[in-house]
Design a protein around this motif. Structure first.
Motif, PDB file in Angstrom:
ATOM      1  N   TYR A  76     -12.837 -58.031 -35.967  1.00 12.76           N
ATOM      2  CA  TYR A  76     -12.109 -59.013 -35.153  1.00 12.76           C
ATOM      3  C   TYR A  76     -10.935 -58.362 -34.424  1.00 12.76           C
ATOM      4  O   TYR A  76     -10.639 -58.695 -33.278  1.00 12.76           O
ATOM      5  CB  TYR A  76     -11.633 -60.176 -36.021  1.00 12.76           C
ATOM      6  CG  TYR A  76     -12.786 -61.065 -36.458  1.00 12.76           C
ATOM      7  CD1 TYR A  76     -13.292 -62.036 -35.613  1.00 12.76           C
ATOM      8  CD2 TYR A  76     -13.372 -60.912 -37.708  1.00 12.76           C
ATOM      9  CE1 TYR A  76     -14.346 -62.842 -35.989  1.00 12.76           C
ATOM     10  CE2 TYR A  76     -14.423 -61.716 -38.101  1.00 12.76           C
ATOM     11  CZ  TYR A  76     -14.909 -62.676 -37.244  1.00 12.76           C
ATOM     12  OH  TYR A  76     -15.960 -63.465 -37.618  1.00 12.76           O
ATOM     13  N   ALA A  77     -10.271 -57.430 -35.073  1.00 16.61           N
ATOM     14  CA  ALA A  77      -9.184 -56.697 -34.406  1.00 16.61           C
ATOM     15  C   ALA A  77      -9.737 -55.828 -33.284  1.00 16.61           C
ATOM     16  O   ALA A  77      -9.120 -55.712 -32.223  1.00 16.61           O
ATOM     17  CB  ALA A  77      -8.433 -55.841 -35.419  1.00 16.61           C
ATOM     18  N   ALA A  78     -10.905 -55.240 -33.502  1.00 17.38           N
ATOM     19  CA  ALA A  78     -11.539 -54.431 -32.458  1.00 17.38           C
ATOM     20  C   ALA A  78     -11.903 -55.291 -31.255  1.00 17.38           C
ATOM     21  O   ALA A  78     -11.732 -54.871 -30.107  1.00 17.38           O
ATOM     22  CB  ALA A  78     -12.775 -53.727 -33.012  1.00 17.38           C
ATOM     23  N   ILE A  79     -12.381 -56.499 -31.502  1.00 16.88           N
ATOM     24  CA  ILE A  79     -12.739 -57.403 -30.401  1.00 16.88           C
ATOM     25  C   ILE A  79     -11.477 -57.809 -29.632  1.00 16.88           C
ATOM     26  O   ILE A  79     -11.482 -57.853 -28.397  1.00 16.88           O
ATOM     27  CB  ILE A  79     -13.504 -58.633 -30.934  1.00 16.88           C
ATOM     28  CG1 ILE A  79     -14.869 -58.195 -31.460  1.00 16.88           C
ATOM     29  CG2 ILE A  79     -13.649 -59.695 -29.860  1.00 16.88           C
ATOM     30  CD1 ILE A  79     -15.612 -59.267 -32.211  1.00 16.88           C
ATOM     31  N   ASP A  80     -10.380 -58.085 -30.358  1.00 19.42           N
ATOM     32  CA  ASP A  80      -9.123 -58.437 -29.685  1.00 19.42           C
ATOM     33  C   ASP A  80      -8.636 -57.310 -28.796  1.00 19.42           C
ATOM     34  O   ASP A  80      -8.255 -57.530 -27.644  1.00 19.42           O
ATOM     35  CB  ASP A  80      -8.047 -58.771 -30.715  1.00 19.42           C
ATOM     36  CG  ASP A  80      -8.274 -60.118 -31.380  1.00 19.42           C
ATOM     37  OD1 ASP A  80      -8.998 -60.954 -30.801  1.00 19.42           O
ATOM     38  OD2 ASP A  80      -7.724 -60.325 -32.475  1.00 19.42           O
ATOM     39  N   LEU A  81      -8.638 -56.090 -29.320  1.00 19.79           N
ATOM     40  CA  LEU A  81      -8.205 -54.938 -28.523  1.00 19.79           C
ATOM     41  C   LEU A  81      -9.135 -54.701 -27.339  1.00 19.79           C
ATOM     42  O   LEU A  81      -8.684 -54.340 -26.245  1.00 19.79           O
ATOM     43  CB  LEU A  81      -8.136 -53.693 -29.401  1.00 19.79           C
ATOM     44  CG  LEU A  81      -7.067 -53.692 -30.485  1.00 19.79           C
ATOM     45  CD1 LEU A  81      -7.252 -52.499 -31.404  1.00 19.79           C
ATOM     46  CD2 LEU A  81      -5.691 -53.692 -29.865  1.00 19.79           C
ATOM     47  N   LEU A  82     -10.424 -54.903 -27.549  1.00 23.48           N
ATOM     48  CA  LEU A  82     -11.411 -54.729 -26.485  1.00 23.48           C
ATOM     49  C   LEU A  82     -11.159 -55.708 -25.343  1.00 23.48           C
ATOM     50  O   LEU A  82     -11.149 -55.317 -24.173  1.00 23.48           O
ATOM     51  CB  LEU A  82     -12.819 -54.927 -27.057  1.00 23.48           C
ATOM     52  CG  LEU A  82     -13.964 -54.846 -26.079  1.00 23.48           C
ATOM     53  CD1 LEU A  82     -14.379 -53.395 -25.919  1.00 23.48           C
ATOM     54  CD2 LEU A  82     -15.133 -55.666 -26.556  1.00 23.48           C
ATOM     55  N   ILE A  83     -10.915 -56.958 -25.670  1.00 22.80           N
ATOM     56  CA  ILE A  83     -10.695 -57.975 -24.641  1.00 22.80           C
ATOM     57  C   ILE A  83      -9.381 -57.722 -23.917  1.00 22.80           C
ATOM     58  O   ILE A  83      -9.299 -57.901 -22.691  1.00 22.80           O
ATOM     59  CB  ILE A  83     -10.741 -59.386 -25.263  1.00 22.80           C
ATOM     60  CG1 ILE A  83     -12.140 -59.678 -25.815  1.00 22.80           C
ATOM     61  CG2 ILE A  83     -10.341 -60.439 -24.263  1.00 22.80           C
ATOM     62  CD1 ILE A  83     -13.248 -59.666 -24.772  1.00 22.80           C
TER      63      ILE A  83
END
Length: 119
Positions: A76-83
């Motif tokens: 979920y942190a990776a998705i936040d950083l990705l977005i």
């Protein structure tokens, strides 16, 4: 817009799919000329102590493809950083195509000729 979310060594749960689509809405409200989006969520188990979660996205826009990839310990942190990173790149591309900092060359030559004092 076509949206494809897939997982590699990871099952894409409905909660994970919903999280990605709600985060992508933030990007899509800035720029509406998105043709296709492909999201790949990956878990690398090379090291037993540390599982590396990787999220990558390939955004096909009108006139350009944007690719972003982020690694983190939490998906979920990776998705936040990705977005966040994708949003910055989309805004920069949008400003580049909508902003016109220079006049066209054919108009610049006319204004230069008109501004030069006659001797």
């Amino acid at each position: 817009m076509n949206l494809k979310i897939s997982g590699h060594h990871l099952e894409v749960t409905p909660a994970l799919r919903e999280y990605v689509t709600t985060k992508l809405d933030r990007v899509l409200r800035h720029f509406d000329q998105v043709i296709e989006t492909a999201v790949l969520l990956t878990v690398d188990n090379h090291r037993e102590k540390e599982k590396r979660q990787k999220a990558e996205i390939n955004l096909h826009l009108k006139g350009k493809d944007i690719f972003v990839e982020i690694c983190d310990v939490d998906m979920y942190a990776a998705i936040d950083l990705l977005i966040d990173k994708l949003d910055r790149q989309v805004l920069r591309y949008k400003n580049r195509i909508q902003g016109h900092p220079h006049e066209a060359l054919k108009y610049q030559s006319e204004t230069l000729l008109n501004e030069q004092p006659a001797t």
